[in-house]
Design a protein around this motif. Structure first.
Motif, PDB file in Angstrom:
ATOM      1  N   ILE A 112       0.834  -1.203   0.000  1.00  0.00           N
ATOM      2  CA  ILE A 112       0.000   0.000   0.000  1.00  0.00           C
ATOM      3  C   ILE A 112       0.870   1.255   0.000  1.00  0.00           C
ATOM      4  O   ILE A 112       0.583   2.224  -0.707  1.00  0.00           O
ATOM      5  N   ALA A 113       1.955   1.240   0.761  1.00  0.00           N
ATOM      6  CA  ALA A 113       2.850   2.402   0.801  1.00  0.00           C
ATOM      7  C   ALA A 113       3.504   2.642  -0.560  1.00  0.00           C
ATOM      8  O   ALA A 113       3.573   3.785  -1.029  1.00  0.00           O
ATOM      9  N   ALA A 114       3.968   1.586  -1.205  1.00  0.00           N
ATOM     10  CA  ALA A 114       4.606   1.736  -2.520  1.00  0.00           C
ATOM     11  C   ALA A 114       3.591   2.219  -3.557  1.00  0.00           C
ATOM     12  O   ALA A 114       3.902   3.088  -4.383  1.00  0.00           O
ATOM     13  N   ALA A 115       2.383   1.676  -3.524  1.00  0.00           N
ATOM     14  CA  ALA A 115       1.353   2.116  -4.467  1.00  0.00           C
ATOM     15  C   ALA A 115       1.004   3.584  -4.237  1.00  0.00           C
ATOM     16  O   ALA A 115       0.784   4.329  -5.195  1.00  0.00           O
ATOM     17  N   GLY A 116       0.980   4.019  -2.978  1.00  0.00           N
ATOM     18  CA  GLY A 116       0.702   5.414  -2.668  1.00  0.00           C
ATOM     19  C   GLY A 116       1.790   6.340  -3.194  1.00  0.00           C
ATOM     20  O   GLY A 116       1.504   7.418  -3.722  1.00  0.00           O
ATOM     21  N   VAL A 117       3.033   5.912  -3.046  1.00  0.00           N
ATOM     22  CA  VAL A 117       4.152   6.722  -3.540  1.00  0.00           C
ATOM     23  C   VAL A 117       4.096   6.851  -5.060  1.00  0.00           C
ATOM     24  O   VAL A 117       4.234   7.944  -5.617  1.00  0.00           O
ATOM     25  N   PHE A 118       3.860   5.735  -5.750  1.00  0.00           N
ATOM     26  CA  PHE A 118       3.777   5.790  -7.210  1.00  0.00           C
ATOM     27  C   PHE A 118       2.575   6.606  -7.671  1.00  0.00           C
ATOM     28  O   PHE A 118       2.647   7.321  -8.677  1.00  0.00           O
ATOM     29  N   SER A 119       1.475   6.518  -6.949  1.00  0.00           N
ATOM     30  CA  SER A 119       0.307   7.318  -7.287  1.00  0.00           C
ATOM     31  C   SER A 119       0.597   8.807  -7.136  1.00  0.00           C
ATOM     32  O   SER A 119       0.228   9.614  -8.003  1.00  0.00           O
ATOM     33  N   GLN A 120       1.256   9.185  -6.057  1.00  0.00           N
ATOM     34  CA  GLN A 120       1.597  10.587  -5.844  1.00  0.00           C
ATOM     35  C   GLN A 120       2.592  11.082  -6.891  1.00  0.00           C
ATOM     36  O   GLN A 120       2.494  12.221  -7.354  1.00  0.00           O
ATOM     37  N   LEU A 121       3.553  10.253  -7.267  1.00  0.00           N
ATOM     38  CA  LEU A 121       4.496  10.642  -8.315  1.00  0.00           C
ATOM     39  C   LEU A 121       3.771  10.867  -9.640  1.00  0.00           C
ATOM     40  O   LEU A 121       4.086  11.797 -10.389  1.00  0.00           O
ATOM     41  N   GLY A 122       2.795  10.030  -9.941  1.00  0.00           N
ATOM     42  CA  GLY A 122       2.009  10.210 -11.157  1.00  0.00           C
ATOM     43  C   GLY A 122       1.210  11.502 -11.129  1.00  0.00           C
ATOM     44  O   GLY A 122       1.129  12.221 -12.128  1.00  0.00           O
ATOM     45  N   MET A 123       0.610  11.794  -9.978  1.00  0.00           N
ATOM     46  CA  MET A 123      -0.159  13.036  -9.859  1.00  0.00           C
ATOM     47  C   MET A 123       0.754  14.260  -9.966  1.00  0.00           C
ATOM     48  O   MET A 123       0.392  15.257 -10.600  1.00  0.00           O
ATOM     49  N   LEU A 124       1.922  14.184  -9.360  1.00  0.00           N
ATOM     50  CA  LEU A 124       2.876  15.292  -9.480  1.00  0.00           C
ATOM     51  C   LEU A 124       3.340  15.467 -10.925  1.00  0.00           C
ATOM     52  O   LEU A 124       3.548  16.593 -11.386  1.00  0.00           O
ATOM     53  N   GLY A 125       3.486  14.378 -11.643  1.00  0.00           N
ATOM     54  CA  GLY A 125       3.834  14.457 -13.055  1.00  0.00           C
ATOM     55  C   GLY A 125       2.746  15.138 -13.869  1.00  0.00           C
ATOM     56  O   GLY A 125       3.033  15.950 -14.755  1.00  0.00           O
ATOM     57  N   LEU A 126       1.492  14.826 -13.568  1.00  0.00           N
ATOM     58  CA  LEU A 126       0.388  15.481 -14.267  1.00  0.00           C
ATOM     59  C   LEU A 126       0.333  16.967 -13.955  1.00  0.00           C
ATOM     60  O   LEU A 126       0.124  17.795 -14.854  1.00  0.00           O
ATOM     61  N   VAL A 127       0.514  17.306 -12.702  1.00  0.00           N
ATOM     62  CA  VAL A 127       0.507  18.722 -12.312  1.00  0.00           C
ATOM     63  C   VAL A 127       1.664  19.458 -12.964  1.00  0.00           C
ATOM     64  O   VAL A 127       1.510  20.563 -13.484  1.00  0.00           O
ATOM     65  N   GLY A 128       2.830  18.833 -12.958  1.00  0.00           N
ATOM     66  CA  GLY A 128       4.003  19.458 -13.579  1.00  0.00           C
ATOM     67  C   GLY A 128       3.809  19.681 -15.067  1.00  0.00           C
ATOM     68  O   GLY A 128       4.173  20.728 -15.599  1.00  0.00           O
ATOM     69  N   SER A 129       3.206  18.701 -15.739  1.00  0.00           N
ATOM     70  CA  SER A 129       2.990  18.862 -17.182  1.00  0.00           C
ATOM     71  C   SER A 129       1.932  19.923 -17.479  1.00  0.00           C
ATOM     72  O   SER A 129       1.932  20.524 -18.548  1.00  0.00           O
ATOM     73  N   ALA A 130       1.025  20.166 -16.545  1.00  0.00           N
ATOM     74  CA  ALA A 130       0.025  21.216 -16.748  1.00  0.00           C
ATOM     75  C   ALA A 130       0.584  22.601 -16.437  1.00  0.00           C
ATOM     76  O   ALA A 130       0.155  23.593 -17.021  1.00  0.00           O
ATOM     77  N   LEU A 131       1.537  22.684 -15.518  1.00  0.00           N
ATOM     78  CA  LEU A 131       2.072  23.981 -15.112  1.00  0.00           C
ATOM     79  C   LEU A 131       3.204  24.485 -16.001  1.00  0.00           C
ATOM     80  O   LEU A 131       3.359  25.688 -16.175  1.00  0.00           O
TER      81      LEU A 131
END
Length: 60
Positions: free
Chosen positions: A25-44
């Motif tokens: 669960i911890a690893a999946a959470g980290v990868f999920s957050q990295l994906g969300m940060l990637g989406l935010v970064g690509s939008a900004l």
């Protein structure tokens, strides 16, 4: 999910699994957050945004 697998599908609980539930669960959470940060970064960052479509540019 564990309850569903054990009660509905009658799968046994594996005690010698490679990764425990907490680390999975911890690893999946980290990868999920990295994906969300990637989406935010690509939008900004304007350089990462795609060019506008020709039809959309002609309509406006």
């Amino acid at each position: 999910m564990i309850t569903y697998l054990m009660q509905q599908l009658h799968l046994p609980l594996v005690h010698d699994s490679f990764a425990g539930r907490l680390w999975t669960i911890a690893a999946a959470g980290v990868f999920s957050q990295l994906g969300m940060l990637g989406l935010v970064g690509s939008a900004l960052v304007p350089a990462l945004c795609p060019a506008p479509c020709c039809a959309a540019a002609a309509a406006s």
